[in-house]
Design an enzyme around this catalytic site. Sequence first.
Site, PDB file in Angstrom:
ATOM      1  CD  GLU A 125      -3.212   0.453   0.230  1.00 57.72           C
ATOM      2  OE1 GLU A 125      -2.701   1.305  -0.536  1.00 57.72           O
ATOM      3  OE2 GLU A 125      -4.431   0.361   0.379  1.00 57.72           O
ATOM      4  CG  ASP A 126      -1.063   4.687  -1.569  1.00 60.28           C
ATOM      5  OD1 ASP A 126      -1.737   3.867  -0.903  1.00 60.28           O
ATOM      6  OD2 ASP A 126      -1.590   5.587  -2.246  1.00 60.28           O
ATOM      7  CG  ASP A 175      -6.290   8.223   6.077  1.00 58.53           C
ATOM      8  OD1 ASP A 175      -5.947   8.681   7.167  1.00 58.53           O
ATOM      9  OD2 ASP A 175      -7.087   8.806   5.327  1.00 58.53           O
ATOM     10  CB  THR A 176      -9.829   5.154   7.841  1.00 64.70           C
ATOM     11  OG1 THR A 176      -9.942   4.437   6.607  1.00 64.70           O
ATOM     12  CG2 THR A 176     -10.157   6.621   7.610  1.00 64.70           C
ATOM     13  NE  ARG A 190      -2.616   8.431  -9.627  1.00 65.57           N
ATOM     14  CZ  ARG A 190      -3.302   7.989  -8.588  1.00 65.57           C
ATOM     15  NH1 ARG A 190      -2.670   7.524  -7.524  1.00 65.57           N
ATOM     16  NH2 ARG A 190      -4.619   8.040  -8.573  1.00 65.57           N
TER      17      ARG A 190
HETATM   18  P1  IMP Z   1      -7.851   4.111   4.192  1.00 63.56           P
HETATM   19  O1  IMP Z   1      -8.869   3.112   3.717  1.00 63.56           O
HETATM   20  O2  IMP Z   1      -8.518   5.279   4.859  1.00 63.56           O
HETATM   21  O3  IMP Z   1      -6.768   3.515   5.050  1.00 63.56           O
HETATM   22  O4  IMP Z   1      -7.252   4.774   2.905  1.00 63.56           O
HETATM   23  C1  IMP Z   1      -6.169   4.358   2.261  1.00 63.56           C
HETATM   24  C2  IMP Z   1      -6.132   5.022   0.884  1.00 63.56           C
HETATM   25  O5  IMP Z   1      -6.546   6.386   0.966  1.00 63.56           O
HETATM   26  C3  IMP Z   1      -4.738   5.075   0.367  1.00 63.56           C
HETATM   27  O6  IMP Z   1      -4.389   3.927  -0.348  1.00 63.56           O
HETATM   28  C4  IMP Z   1      -4.775   6.330  -0.511  1.00 63.56           C
HETATM   29  O7  IMP Z   1      -5.199   5.974  -1.814  1.00 63.56           O
HETATM   30  C5  IMP Z   1      -5.790   7.218   0.124  1.00 63.56           C
HETATM   31  N1  IMP Z   1      -5.165   8.294   0.936  1.00 63.56           N
HETATM   32  C6  IMP Z   1      -5.157   8.395   2.280  1.00 63.56           C
HETATM   33  N2  IMP Z   1      -4.478   9.476   2.699  1.00 63.56           N
HETATM   34  C7  IMP Z   1      -4.013  10.079   1.569  1.00 63.56           C
HETATM   35  C8  IMP Z   1      -3.197  11.256   1.333  1.00 63.56           C
HETATM   36  O8  IMP Z   1      -2.757  11.977   2.247  1.00 63.56           O
HETATM   37  N3  IMP Z   1      -2.933  11.557   0.036  1.00 63.56           N
HETATM   38  C9  IMP Z   1      -3.390  10.797  -1.016  1.00 63.56           C
HETATM   39  N4  IMP Z   1      -4.133   9.686  -0.835  1.00 63.56           N
HETATM   40  C10 IMP Z   1      -4.449   9.321   0.450  1.00 63.56           C
HETATM   41 MG    MG Z   2      -4.359   3.703  -2.410  1.00 66.77          MG
END
Ligand code: IMP
Ligand code: MG
Length: 180
Positions: A103-104, A107-108, A170
Site C-alpha cells: 500500500e502507498d 489512513d483509516t 503521482r
Molecule cells: P484508508 O482506507 O482510509 O486507510 O485509505 C487508504 C487510501 O486512501 C490510500 O491507499 C490512498 O489511496 C488514500 N489516501 C489516504 N491518505 C491520503 C493522502 O494523504 N494523500 C493521497 N491519498 C491518500
Molecule cells: Mg491507495
Amino acid sequence: MIASELYKNIGTVLISKEELQNKVRSLGEQISQDFKGEDVVLISNLKGSFRFLSDLAASLTIPTQVDFISFTSYHGGTESTGEMRIIKDLKMPIENKNVIVVEDIVDTGYTIDFILKYFQDFRIPKSVKICTLLDKKEKRKVEVPVDYFGFVVPDLFLIGYGLDYKEYFRELNYIAEYNI
Ligand code: IMP
Ligand code: MG
C-alpha cells in the site's frame, strides 16, 4: 482550474527522493531476509502504490510475482467513506502463496481491513503481510496489522511518489504536503 494552477499548491517536502530510495531498499532487504528460501506475491492496490511496488520489487532478492487489485473506499474526494468497492480483482491464483499487500498509505485502515477479510474469506493464501510506505497512524478508525512500514506521517494531505490529488502529482519523486 487548469493543471498548472494545481501545481502552485505543492507544500513542504516531507520525504525526499533519497530518503524514499534508502527506505525502500531497506524494506526490500528485510522482506528478502524474512522470506528467505520462499517466494512471494506482491499485490498492489491501484493506483497509489504503483511506484512503491515497482521499487520494492526491484529491491527483493527472492523469487517474486506481482498482481494488481483495485479496491477503493474513495469516490474522488480526500476523505475515506468506509464504503468499499471492488473495481478490479486479482488475475492470478494466490492459494498457498505468501502474499504481501503493498500500500502507498494506510489512513483509516478501512481499505486494508477489507482486503484482508476478502483474502481470508475468498482465497486461501499461505500467509498475508501488509507493507505500507506511509502510515497515517493517528487517523486510524479500524485496527489493522501493519507488518512493514516506511514512514509514520502526520495527518496532512500528501502527494507524490504515487499519491495523487485529482489524479495529478503521482509522477513526483518525493512526498510533499498539498495545500488543498
Ligand atoms: P484508508 O482506507 O482510509 O486507510 O485509505 C487508504 C487510501 O486512501 C490510500 O491507499 C490512498 O489511496 C488514500 N489516501 C489516504 N491518505 C491520503 C493522502 O494523504 N494523500 C493521497 N491519498 C491518500
Ligand atoms: Mg491507495
